[in-house]
Design a protein around this motif. Structure first.
Motif, PDB file in Angstrom:
ATOM      1  N   LYS A  51       0.687  -1.239   0.039  1.00 58.61           N
ATOM      2  CA  LYS A  51       0.047  -0.097  -0.117  1.00 58.61           C
ATOM      3  C   LYS A  51       0.873   1.292   0.043  1.00 58.61           C
ATOM      4  O   LYS A  51       0.801   2.129  -0.653  1.00 58.61           O
ATOM      5  N   GLU A  52       1.793   1.116   0.847  1.00 55.72           N
ATOM      6  CA  GLU A  52       2.801   2.623   0.808  1.00 55.72           C
ATOM      7  C   GLU A  52       3.829   2.341  -0.426  1.00 55.72           C
ATOM      8  O   GLU A  52       3.907   3.679  -1.056  1.00 55.72           O
ATOM      9  N   ARG A  55       1.696   4.162  -3.474  1.00 54.22           N
ATOM     10  CA  ARG A  55       1.637   5.400  -3.336  1.00 54.22           C
ATOM     11  C   ARG A  55       3.181   6.106  -3.926  1.00 54.22           C
ATOM     12  O   ARG A  55       3.068   7.292  -4.373  1.00 54.22           O
ATOM     13  N   PRO A  58       4.055   4.889  -8.177  1.00 56.91           N
ATOM     14  CA  PRO A  58       2.708   4.462  -8.834  1.00 56.91           C
ATOM     15  C   PRO A  58       2.850   3.703 -10.290  1.00 56.91           C
ATOM     16  O   PRO A  58       2.198   2.915 -10.800  1.00 56.91           O
ATOM     17  N   ALA A  69      -3.966   3.737  -9.450  1.00 61.88           N
ATOM     18  CA  ALA A  69      -2.756   4.276  -9.085  1.00 61.88           C
ATOM     19  C   ALA A  69      -2.111   5.081 -10.578  1.00 61.88           C
ATOM     20  O   ALA A  69      -1.243   6.143 -10.515  1.00 61.88           O
ATOM     21  N   GLN A  72      -1.745   9.030 -10.696  1.00 63.44           N
ATOM     22  CA  GLN A  72      -0.826   9.872  -9.864  1.00 63.44           C
ATOM     23  C   GLN A  72       0.544   9.701 -10.802  1.00 63.44           C
ATOM     24  O   GLN A  72       0.863   8.633 -11.528  1.00 63.44           O
TER      25      GLN A  72
END
Length: 605
Positions: A51-52, A55, A58, A69, A72
């Motif tokens: 999950k991290e 981010r 992406p 994603a 981004q």
């Protein structure tokens, strides 16, 4: 109490055994419960990590099939590099500190090792390799847009265009930051970036406007989308102009970083990327020995073919001349430029039928393969490739990318087609498609291990594709009337020699500092490649490093594993079971898979 004293010796022993068994069973249940709890805790850690990670990176999320994603597009700033470094250090420490890691099963322990290797490799790349400063071809936004535009099963087109619109707004900042990052770039990587970026322009000039028209957006929303698309296109055009100006300045001044990594960086990169049982120098020495063995075998095959091809000529005195003459003659049989892609398309069903009929692997007919021209923004590295969906996109399409021949002059096209002649083109499709990359990646995406599927090892992936070639030849592919074909045997040996010489070229270029003349001599004289192919491979060796070593590294270790298991299992060894068991480990390094499979077979790794 008295009753116990009255038991016979046998009864007492039986009672003690029963008590011991009950205690052992309770301990086993407790251990299993502990292992299960540890496994669940580790799985939760992996989910938090991903999950991290999505981010922060992406583009990797998109590659894995997390298309949300794709909206981004973080600018490649120094702040982002520092954040990525901090992320890597924090997670290295966090994974090392897991209190449950000793209770993990073997598969999860190898997952832990893979994550640690990936994070340390990321640290090294961001702090020592620093290709973000000298390789501008890393800055290419086209793939995320293409993924969003093509993934019909992800969401309806208007919803995907909403993500495209958000991504478009970030493009100008992205390219501004990319230009600030560049310091003394390699001229080879500069020119590759210019070429690929010019291909990426088609995304903004055609693909996005066409999608906007097809989606039947409201006039206001369509105008808003196209406004940001035009701004993104202008920023890419400015990026290209700046790269061209930089290239001109560096050329005039004779400056620019050497494209070669050098020994220290190459060895480090090899360690993180290949993860083999040998280091870079060890693989190089292995490749030199294999080249000599292949020359011996090819000389024997060529000598057998000589009388029917050249009945009135004396056999050349030099073995390499003999092999070259026979290969050159056989290479006259090839597709036409117009029929090249159609011939590839026709091979796929034939290869699939062969694999099934010879019980080599279980295939999945529900997952089609589409042959297409390589998108313009991807060209300039390899002439053929596979674009597979990530493990989080189970219904995604797999593409067999083939570079069109229109970039070649008639003479260059003829040279290319002779290289990929009637026999060699079959081996190419085995490697890229069935049962090579296409099949392996489908198996990988079904692996129960997210880590092994998401952080695939390039040497395993390429090694399997090369092993698939050997598998098909051993099963009789290319035989004539049930007899081995010496023509296919010679051309397959030439193709296998290409794999070996890839590793030699890679090492000699980046570690030993060879130049173009020496590289072309290796590829044309010793690997019997057509000049067009040799020039393309020399270019590829300049704009990539270590990747060319992955083919031979993975293949040689898969073959060694198979032979070890054959010896260990004897008559019980089954080829199909070996293939499917091997592929069930996802895209883990061959070294990791070997240890697991040998241990399961009761053999020493």
């Amino acid at each position: 109490m008295v009753l116990l004293g009255s038991l016979s010796g046998a009864q007492a022993a039986g009672g003690l055994a029963l008590a011991g068994a009950q205690a052992a069973n309770a301990a086993s249940i407790a251990t299993a419960a502990g292992t299960s709890a540890a496994s669940r805790a580790f799985d939760r850690e992996v989910d938090v990590f991903l999950k991290e990670y999505w981010r922060l990176v992406p583009e990797m999320a998109v590659a894995a099939g997390q298309y949300a994603a794709a909206a981004q597009l973080p600018a490649p700033t120094e702040a982002l590099r520092q954040a990525q470094l901090a992320f890597a250090e924090r997670w290295i420490q966090r994974l090392q500190a897991l209190p449950t890691k000793l209770a993990l099963d073997a598969g999860q322990r190898s997952d832990l090792a893979l994550l640690d290797n990936h994070l340390r490799g990321l640290q090294w790349s961001l702090s020592e390799l620093r290709s973000d400063q000298w390789n501008p071809s890393e800055y290419n936004v086209a793939n995320g847009f293409s993924e969003l535009l093509s993934k019909e099963d992800f969401a309806p087109l208007p919803q995907r265009l909403a993500l495209v619109e958000r991504r478009l707004q970030q493009v100008p900042a992205y390219y501004r930051a990319a230009l600030l990052k560049l310091k003394d770039p390699s001229s080879m990587h500069l020119r590759l970036a210019i070429r690929q970026s010019e291909g990426a322009l088609e995304t903004f000039r055609s693909s996005i406007p066409e999608a906007a028209a097809k989606a039947k957006l409201s006039p206001a929303r369509r105008a808003y989308l196209l406004k940001h698309n035009e701004a993104a296109q202008r920023s890419l055009e400015q990026f290209i102009a700046e790269l061209k100006a930089l290239d001109a300045r560096q050329t005039a001044a004779g400056t620019g970083r050497d494209f070669r990594l050098g020994r220290a960086l190459f060895e480090k990169s090899f360690g993180y990327e290949i993860q083999a049982s040998v280091d870079a120098d060890g693989l190089y020495q292995r490749a030199l020995a294999e080249k000599a063995a292949l020359h011996q075998k090819m000389g024997e095959l060529a000598l057998g073919l000589w009388p029917q091809l050249f009945p009135d000529e004396a056999v050349p005195a030099e073995r390499l001349d003999l092999i070259a003459r026979v290969i050159d003659k056989l290479s006259e049989r090839h597709a036409t430029p117009e029929g090249f892609v159609d011939e590839i398309k026709a091979q796929i069903p034939a290869l699939s039928a062969w694999v099934t009929e010879h019980d080599l692997l279980t295939l999945d007919p529900s997952r089609p393969l589409l042959v297409r021209e390589t998108p313009a923004y991807m060209r300039g590295v390899a002439g053929a490739s596979i674009s597979a969906p990530g493990p989080l996109d189970p219904k995604g399409m797999t593409y067999y990318n083939v570079d069109p021949l229109d970039k070649y002059s008639p003479a260059e096209a003829e040279s290319f087609l002779r290289e990929y002649n009637h026999w060699a083109l079959q081996v190419l499709s085995i490697h890229e498609a069935v049962p090579g990359h296409y099949v392996q990646l489908l198996y990988s995406n079904k692996s129960s291990s997210k880590v092994k599927s998401l952080f695939g090892n390039g040497a395993m992936i390429e090694g399997w594709a090369v092993y698939a070639e050997r598998m098909m030849m051993e099963s009789g592919w290319g035989s004539v009337n049930g007899q081995p074909s010496p023509e296919m045997g010679l051309m397959y040996a030439k193709w296998n020699l290409r794999v070996v010489c890839n590793a030699i070229l890679d090492y000699q270029t980046h570690v030993l500092g060879q130049g173009e003349a020496e590289a072309i001599q290796l590829l044309q004289r010793e690997a019997f490649q057509a000049r067009t192919e040799a020039k393309e491979k020399w270019h590829r060796s300049q704009v990539s490093a270590v990747q060319l070593s992955s083919y031979f590294a993975g293949f040689s270790e898969i073959l060694a594993l198979r032979e070890q298991l054959k010896q260990a299992q004897g008559p019980a060894f089954q080829l199909k079971a070996f293939h499917e068991n091997f592929l069930s480990y996802g895209s883990a390094p061959v070294k990791v898979v070997s240890e697991a499979m040998l241990k399961a077979a009761g053999a020493r790794p």
